[in-house]
Design a protein around this motif. Structure first.
Motif, PDB file in Angstrom:
ATOM      1  N   LYS A 263      -8.224   3.380 -11.506  1.00 19.15           N
ATOM      2  CA  LYS A 263      -8.204   2.438 -12.356  1.00 19.15           C
ATOM      3  C   LYS A 263      -7.757   3.213 -13.753  1.00 19.15           C
ATOM      4  O   LYS A 263      -7.105   2.410 -14.786  1.00 19.15           O
ATOM      5  CB  LYS A 263      -9.576   2.055 -12.567  1.00 19.15           C
TER       6      LYS A 263
ATOM      7  N   ALA B 220      -1.725   2.719 -13.181  1.00 18.48           N
ATOM      8  CA  ALA B 220      -2.691   1.724 -12.473  1.00 18.48           C
ATOM      9  C   ALA B 220      -2.210   0.403 -12.160  1.00 18.48           C
ATOM     10  O   ALA B 220      -2.623  -0.030 -11.106  1.00 18.48           O
ATOM     11  CB  ALA B 220      -3.996   1.990 -13.399  1.00 18.48           C
ATOM     12  N   ASP B 221      -1.577  -0.072 -12.953  1.00 18.54           N
ATOM     13  CA  ASP B 221      -1.033  -1.687 -12.515  1.00 18.54           C
ATOM     14  C   ASP B 221       0.429  -1.732 -11.998  1.00 18.54           C
ATOM     15  O   ASP B 221       0.725  -2.917 -11.983  1.00 18.54           O
ATOM     16  CB  ASP B 221      -1.032  -2.386 -14.094  1.00 18.54           C
ATOM     17  N   VAL B 222       0.793  -0.782 -11.278  1.00 15.96           N
ATOM     18  CA  VAL B 222       2.186  -0.740 -10.771  1.00 15.96           C
ATOM     19  C   VAL B 222       1.721  -0.363  -9.328  1.00 15.96           C
ATOM     20  O   VAL B 222       0.977   0.594  -9.064  1.00 15.96           O
ATOM     21  CB  VAL B 222       2.850   0.571 -11.528  1.00 15.96           C
TER      22      VAL B 222
END
Length: 274
Positions: free
Chosen positions: A203, A208-210
């Protein structure tokens, strides 16, 4: 007259190459297409040295190669592209070389902001990933401007790893996880887990968002990851063409995608078993 004919011939040749490229891409898209491709752009300095070019020429030609790769990835409908632009370890190089590279990076970042740039033509959203506080104030400000200016672009995401190493990213994630757990403990949150989990660390990763990369392409024939995306590449296909980065072309991307398609079922099975 000769000049006009030469321009016409050049345009016809360019149009033919574009047509052939699009035909090849349409065939490739019949199979699974990587969602995320990462590049380790190795060999800029060696390319310049081998050809007796001036300092920095290899990096400038490498930038042209990068723009071509971005265009091909866009045409192939690859959603995420990550590049290893500058490692934390690179700060150990000669000060004049570091300064020259940083100046070039700043110039290219500012070029992203031009209206006619490839980034605006293809709707590329740019993120700079890494320990950005290690950058000079001018480079950091340019990076922040580029991220802000491309916020509304959504067709392709370009992640530029700068002042980055994977170990630094993991350390950052662990430190942030510890801070979060400490804060939860002090607030007396009832549902808080006392131990740090893999989910906690993931997180807080820079990326983290890929989604994890499907393919990593490293030029110059090296098969090392060199502290790049170590956490994210457990089930990633590594391709190592022997050419130096400024020499990379469409055919090398095609070969990498074909290798990915050939190994797709195996990689998918291994990922499901983990």
């Amino acid at each position: 007259m000769d000049k006009r004919n030469g321009n016409k011939a050049s345009q016809l040749c360019e149009d033919l190459c574009t047509f052939i490229r699009r035909c090849i891409l349409s065939v490739l898209t019949v199979g699974p297409v990587p969602r995320h491709i990462a590049f380790i752009m190795d060999g800029n300095r060696r390319y310049a040295k081998n050809r007796n070019l001036e300092d920095g020429a290899g990096h400038k030609l490498g930038y042209v190669a990068l723009m071509n790769m971005l265009k091909y990835c866009y045409e192939l409908d690859v959603k995420y592209v990550t590049i290893y632009a500058f490692s934390i370890e690179n700060f150990k190089r000669r000060p004049e070389e570091v300064q020259s590279t940083m100046q070039l990076i700043k110039e290219k970042i500012e070029g992203m902001l031009r209206e006619e740039s490839l980034f605006n033509q293809y709707g590329v959203r740019v993120y700079f990933v890494g320990n950005l506080k290690l950058l000079s104030e001018s480079v950091k400000l340019s990076a922040e401007k580029a991220m802000e200016a491309t916020t509304h672009n959504s067709k392709v995401v370009l992640l530029v790893c700068i002042a980055y190493t994977s170990t630094d990213e993991i350390l950052h994630a662990v430190e942030e996880s510890c801070r979060e757990k400490r804060a939860e403990f002090r607030k007396g949150m009832e549902n808080s887990e006392s131990l740090i989990t893999v989910t906690d660390i993931e997180k807080h990763m820079y990326m983290a968002d890929v989604p994890n990369p499907d393919v990593i392409i490293r030029t110059s024939g090296e098969t090392r990851l060199s502290n790049f995306l170590l956490w994210q590449s457990a089930y990633t296909l590594l391709c190592s063409p022997s050419i130096l980065w400024p020499e990379i072309g469409f055919r090398h991307l095609v070969r990498a995608v074909l290798d990915y398609q050939r190994n797709f079922a195996y990689l998918e099975q291994k990922q499901k078993q983990s």
